[in-house]
Design an enzyme around this catalytic site. Structure first.
Site, PDB file in Angstrom:
ATOM      1  N   GLY A   1      -4.530  -1.665   5.491  1.00  0.00           N
ATOM      2  CA  GLY A   1      -3.847  -2.802   4.858  1.00  0.00           C
ATOM      3  C   GLY A   1      -4.450  -4.136   5.224  1.00  0.00           C
ATOM      4  O   GLY A   1      -4.745  -4.963   4.369  1.00  0.00           O
ATOM      5  N   ARG A   2      -4.742  -4.325   6.520  1.00  0.00           N
ATOM      6  CA  ARG A   2      -5.260  -5.623   6.949  1.00  0.00           C
ATOM      7  C   ARG A   2      -6.718  -5.827   6.567  1.00  0.00           C
ATOM      8  O   ARG A   2      -7.307  -6.864   6.857  1.00  0.00           O
ATOM      9  CB  ARG A   2      -5.039  -5.803   8.448  1.00  0.00           C
ATOM     10  CG  ARG A   2      -5.557  -4.687   9.293  1.00  0.00           C
ATOM     11  CD  ARG A   2      -5.020  -4.787  10.716  1.00  0.00           C
ATOM     12  NE  ARG A   2      -5.443  -3.667  11.537  1.00  0.00           N
ATOM     13  CZ  ARG A   2      -4.786  -2.506  11.603  1.00  0.00           C
ATOM     14  NH1 ARG A   2      -3.703  -2.322  10.879  1.00  0.00           N
ATOM     15  NH2 ARG A   2      -5.228  -1.514  12.371  1.00  0.00           N
TER      16      ARG A   2
ATOM     17  N   LYS B   1      10.542  -0.195  13.334  1.00  0.00           N
ATOM     18  CA  LYS B   1      11.069   0.055  11.981  1.00  0.00           C
ATOM     19  C   LYS B   1      12.125   1.163  12.024  1.00  0.00           C
ATOM     20  O   LYS B   1      13.178   1.084  11.389  1.00  0.00           O
ATOM     21  CB  LYS B   1       9.936   0.487  11.052  1.00  0.00           C
ATOM     22  CG  LYS B   1       8.936  -0.605  10.688  1.00  0.00           C
ATOM     23  CD  LYS B   1       7.862  -0.029   9.757  1.00  0.00           C
ATOM     24  CE  LYS B   1       6.779  -1.027   9.427  1.00  0.00           C
ATOM     25  NZ  LYS B   1       5.694  -0.437   8.600  1.00  0.00           N
TER      26      LYS B   1
ATOM     27  N   LYS C   1       0.837  -1.197   0.000  1.00  0.00           N
ATOM     28  CA  LYS C   1       0.000   0.000   0.000  1.00  0.00           C
ATOM     29  C   LYS C   1       0.874   1.251   0.000  1.00  0.00           C
ATOM     30  O   LYS C   1       0.679   2.157  -0.800  1.00  0.00           O
ATOM     31  CB  LYS C   1      -0.904  -0.014   1.237  1.00  0.00           C
ATOM     32  CG  LYS C   1      -1.822   1.165   1.361  1.00  0.00           C
ATOM     33  CD  LYS C   1      -2.678   1.049   2.619  1.00  0.00           C
ATOM     34  CE  LYS C   1      -3.430   2.349   2.871  1.00  0.00           C
ATOM     35  NZ  LYS C   1      -4.144   2.333   4.163  1.00  0.00           N
TER      36      LYS C   1
ATOM     37  N   HIS D   1      -3.019 -32.206  19.428  1.00  0.00           N
ATOM     38  CA  HIS D   1      -1.757 -32.921  19.687  1.00  0.00           C
ATOM     39  C   HIS D   1      -0.611 -31.947  19.880  1.00  0.00           C
ATOM     40  O   HIS D   1       0.558 -32.340  19.824  1.00  0.00           O
ATOM     41  CB  HIS D   1      -1.464 -33.852  18.508  1.00  0.00           C
ATOM     42  CG  HIS D   1      -2.563 -34.836  18.242  1.00  0.00           C
ATOM     43  ND1 HIS D   1      -2.607 -36.082  18.793  1.00  0.00           N
ATOM     44  CD2 HIS D   1      -3.707 -34.702  17.520  1.00  0.00           C
ATOM     45  CE1 HIS D   1      -3.704 -36.704  18.398  1.00  0.00           C
ATOM     46  NE2 HIS D   1      -4.393 -35.888  17.610  1.00  0.00           N
TER      47      HIS D   1
ATOM     48  N   GLU E   1      -3.247  -6.143  15.493  1.00  0.00           N
ATOM     49  CA  GLU E   1      -2.809  -4.837  14.975  1.00  0.00           C
ATOM     50  C   GLU E   1      -3.959  -3.821  15.113  1.00  0.00           C
ATOM     51  O   GLU E   1      -3.731  -2.616  15.142  1.00  0.00           O
ATOM     52  CB  GLU E   1      -2.367  -4.960  13.517  1.00  0.00           C
ATOM     53  CG  GLU E   1      -1.365  -3.893  13.095  1.00  0.00           C
ATOM     54  CD  GLU E   1      -0.638  -4.215  11.800  1.00  0.00           C
ATOM     55  OE1 GLU E   1      -1.197  -3.910  10.718  1.00  0.00           O
ATOM     56  OE2 GLU E   1       0.474  -4.751  11.868  1.00  0.00           O
TER      57      GLU E   1
ATOM     58  N   GLU F   1      10.366  -4.994   3.154  1.00  0.00           N
ATOM     59  CA  GLU F   1      10.353  -6.383   2.703  1.00  0.00           C
ATOM     60  C   GLU F   1       9.950  -6.552   1.238  1.00  0.00           C
ATOM     61  O   GLU F   1      10.720  -7.150   0.464  1.00  0.00           O
ATOM     62  CB  GLU F   1       9.448  -7.223   3.624  1.00  0.00           C
ATOM     63  CG  GLU F   1       9.958  -7.362   5.057  1.00  0.00           C
ATOM     64  CD  GLU F   1       9.454  -6.249   5.968  1.00  0.00           C
ATOM     65  OE1 GLU F   1       8.992  -5.201   5.448  1.00  0.00           O
ATOM     66  OE2 GLU F   1       9.551  -6.427   7.191  1.00  0.00           O
TER      67      GLU F   1
HETATM   68  O1  F6P Z   1       2.757  -4.237   9.878  1.00  0.00           O
HETATM   69  C1  F6P Z   1       2.728  -2.874   9.628  1.00  0.00           C
HETATM   70  C2  F6P Z   1       2.086  -2.643   8.277  1.00  0.00           C
HETATM   71  O2  F6P Z   1       1.991  -1.274   8.034  1.00  0.00           O
HETATM   72  C3  F6P Z   1       0.715  -3.293   8.162  1.00  0.00           C
HETATM   73  O3  F6P Z   1      -0.301  -2.545   8.737  1.00  0.00           O
HETATM   74  C4  F6P Z   1       0.613  -3.460   6.673  1.00  0.00           C
HETATM   75  O4  F6P Z   1      -0.390  -4.379   6.293  1.00  0.00           O
HETATM   76  C5  F6P Z   1       2.024  -3.957   6.346  1.00  0.00           C
HETATM   77  O5  F6P Z   1       2.871  -3.232   7.240  1.00  0.00           O
HETATM   78  C6  F6P Z   1       2.442  -3.767   4.909  1.00  0.00           C
HETATM   79  O6  F6P Z   1       2.329  -2.402   4.570  1.00  0.00           O
HETATM   80  P1  F6P Z   1       2.347  -2.017   2.980  1.00  0.00           P
HETATM   81  O7  F6P Z   1       1.157  -2.688   2.353  1.00  0.00           O
HETATM   82  O8  F6P Z   1       2.280  -0.533   2.967  1.00  0.00           O
HETATM   83  O9  F6P Z   1       3.628  -2.559   2.417  1.00  0.00           O
END
Ligand code: F6P
Length: 520
Positions: A239-240, A484, A180, A356, A325, A186
């Site tokens: 995002g979630r 971060k 987003k 289990h 979150e 990552e």
């Molecule tokens: O975990 C923090 C966060 O901002 C989440 O809320 C979000 O889903 C994720 O990192 C990824 O963010 P983006 O979609 O901006 O890469």
């Protein structure tokens, strides 16, 4: 006035504590795509009355209206939280053009890829809300036949993306960079690895096999991604809560546009149920209230999610992010603390594996944890007897948690096999199960796009309702920024040694790693 001192909260506590023993009567709520069994949760007419008063005191009706109308539901970021608009058959006028246009762009992209027989493989690079939703849905529904092999890589640990790329054909792989913000470490790091992978394999123009899904179109263009390969999402969806947007592209590529449409339809029908059903018959609201009783009044620190269906394995991490979150915070709208225990830790595992793994703890630990059991009445396989075993185990675990086993019952068991009365008494002590442990049971007729969409929307609205009750904002996530920022400062130190203020352990390891990297 802090929630804990409010009249409605005091009444809510009193009614919870005076509620009769759980499980005495069947309590079933029918909702779109599923049925919710709350028989093993606290319940009484007095508690139901107190819950209605609490919702009224916390302004639930107005808050729910704001959610559906695109109001300021995310007040610390001054944004709407309009995930319901993404799946509405007729989105609200303010966003209808944008939502329908992107939805059609996604469909057209999939139609063209299908017609051209392109992209036998998809490599999805996202994390958190840009990963768990698509990962959960594609894994849950691919049993019906997937058109493409979709791999997910989220972690910045390059072992993860290497594993995801293993045995994929670079010449037939579409890379999706889903972020987003398009600033998250990552997916951007993994995009670099993927681009090198395409290039090293001799793909003529790698960027042509890359699409982006983002609210930051400019950043995607700066990365060189072609304009017609950029799918837009918006900052008025968290995002979630975004799998219903173009973040769901891998779902449509893997399973087809119709399946994605059915997923949206299931969620939209649950939206309508949440918006209109009376409180006492409203599944998300009642699931939310049961959770507030267990967390804030009875003091359970966590919630276990146990899907008795291995296809729903990923609902646990998806729900962890959604719930923790959204609700893992204490500050209310005016900044004061909620004053009561808020968001529980969420964990779990598919059944019967959970039996289990950690059900010993569930049955005989001091407190245990409430459980959301999830079941499908119909399997998508031919082994009817095995499905009966699965259902029997799920119901048995619920029953054992609820009824427990008294010392007398245990002694009758041990005395039947142990001739020494003293040893029989000793062993009986080890077989007592406290019981009285709460659980909910969510039953889907079968696992398909529609019922899965309804299930996920059920949890989204449950979390929203709990945020309203606790007075916290379920749509921001300030708690993820500090770590971060520290990671960035440590990276600076590794790149150019400077003695910043660190705790002794962090200092030791920065120096050790910096020494090793400078030696190499
Ligand atoms: O975990 C923090 C966060 O901002 C989440 O809320 C979000 O889903 C994720 O990192 C990824 O963010 P983006 O979609 O901006 O890469």
């Amino acid at each position: 006035m802090p929630l804990s001192n409010s009249p409605a909260w005091q009444e809510f506590i009193a009614a919870t504590r005076s509620a009769p023993k759980r499980g005495e009567q069947l309590r079933l709520i029918s909702a779109p795509g599923l049925r919710l069994d709350l028989s093993a949760q606290a319940y009484s007419p007095a508690l139901q009355k107190a819950e209605a008063a609490l919702l009224a005191q916390q302004g639930f009706d107005a808050a729910r209206a704001r959610l559906f109308d695109g109001g300021n539901a995310n007040w610390t970021e001054e944004r709407a939280a309009w995930h319901t608009a993404l799946r509405a058959p007729e989105p609200p006028a303010m966003v209808a053009k944008a939502v329908l246009a992107e939805r059609e762009r996604l469909r057209e992209f999939v139609r063209k890829a299908d017609a051209a027989g392109r992209y036998g493989c998809v490599l999805h690079l996202g994390i958190g809300g840009s990963d768990w939703g698509p990962r959960l849905v594609t894994r849950a529904l691919r049993h019906g036949g997937a058109r493409r092999e979709v791999r997910f890589a989220s972690n910045v640990d390059s072992h993860s993306v290497a594993d995801a790329m293993s045995r994929l054909d670079p010449h037939d792989t579409l890379v999706i960079v889903a972020s987003k913000s398009f600033t998250t470490t990552e997916p951007l790091a993994n995009a670099e690895v993927a681009m090198n992978w395409l290039r090293d394999a001799g793909v003529a123009d790698p960027i042509k096999q890359v699409v982006a899904v983002t609210a930051n179109v400019e950043a995607a263009l700066n990365l060189g991604i072609l304009p017609d390969h950029i799918f837009q999402i918006w900052d008025w969806v968290g995002g979630r809560y975004s799998l219903w947007s173009a973040i769901g592209l891998p779902i449509a590529l893997a399973l087809g546009n119709d399946v994605f449409d059915q997923l949206l339809a299931g969620a939209a029908t649950m939206d309508e149920h949440f918006r209109t059903a009376p409180i006492e018959e409203n599944a998300p609201v009642q699931l939310a209230l049961a959770g507030v009783v267990n967390r804030s009044v009875l003091g359970y620190d966590s919630l276990v999610i146990a899907p008795y269906d291995s296809r729903l394995y990923h609902i646990v991490p998806w729900a962890q992010q959604l719930e923790m979150e959204s609700l893992g915070k204490v500050a209310t709208a005016d900044g004061s603390p909620a004053g009561v225990p808020t968001g529980p830790a969420v964990w779990g595992m598919s059944g019967t594996d959970c039996q289990h793994t950690f059900f010993q703890w569930m049955h005989q630990d001091t407190a245990g944890a409430p459980v959301d059991f999830i079941l499908c009445e119909q399997p998508a396989h031919a082994y009817a007897r095995h499905h009966e075993l699965l259902i029997a185990n799920c119901l048995a675990q619920r029953s054992a948690l609820l009824r427990g086993k008294t010392y007398e019952e245990a002694l009758a068991e041990t005395s039947a096999t142990e001739s020494d009365p003293e040893r029989a008494r000793l062993l009986a002590r080890h077989r007592v199960h406290p019981g009285g442990r709460p659980s909910s049971l969510i039953v889907l007729p079968r696992l398909e796009a529609y019922t899965l969409g309804a299930l996920l929307a059920l949890y989204e609205h449950k979390v929203f309702t709990q945020g309203v009750i606790w007075g916290i904002n379920p749509f921001d996530q300030w708690g993820v920024e500090f770590g971060k920022a520290l990671a960035k400062s440590i990276m600076h130190e590794l790149d150019s040694p400077q003695a910043t203020e660190q705790d002794p352990s962090t200092r030791y390891w920065i120096d050790a790693i910096a020494r090793r990297s400078s030696a190499s």
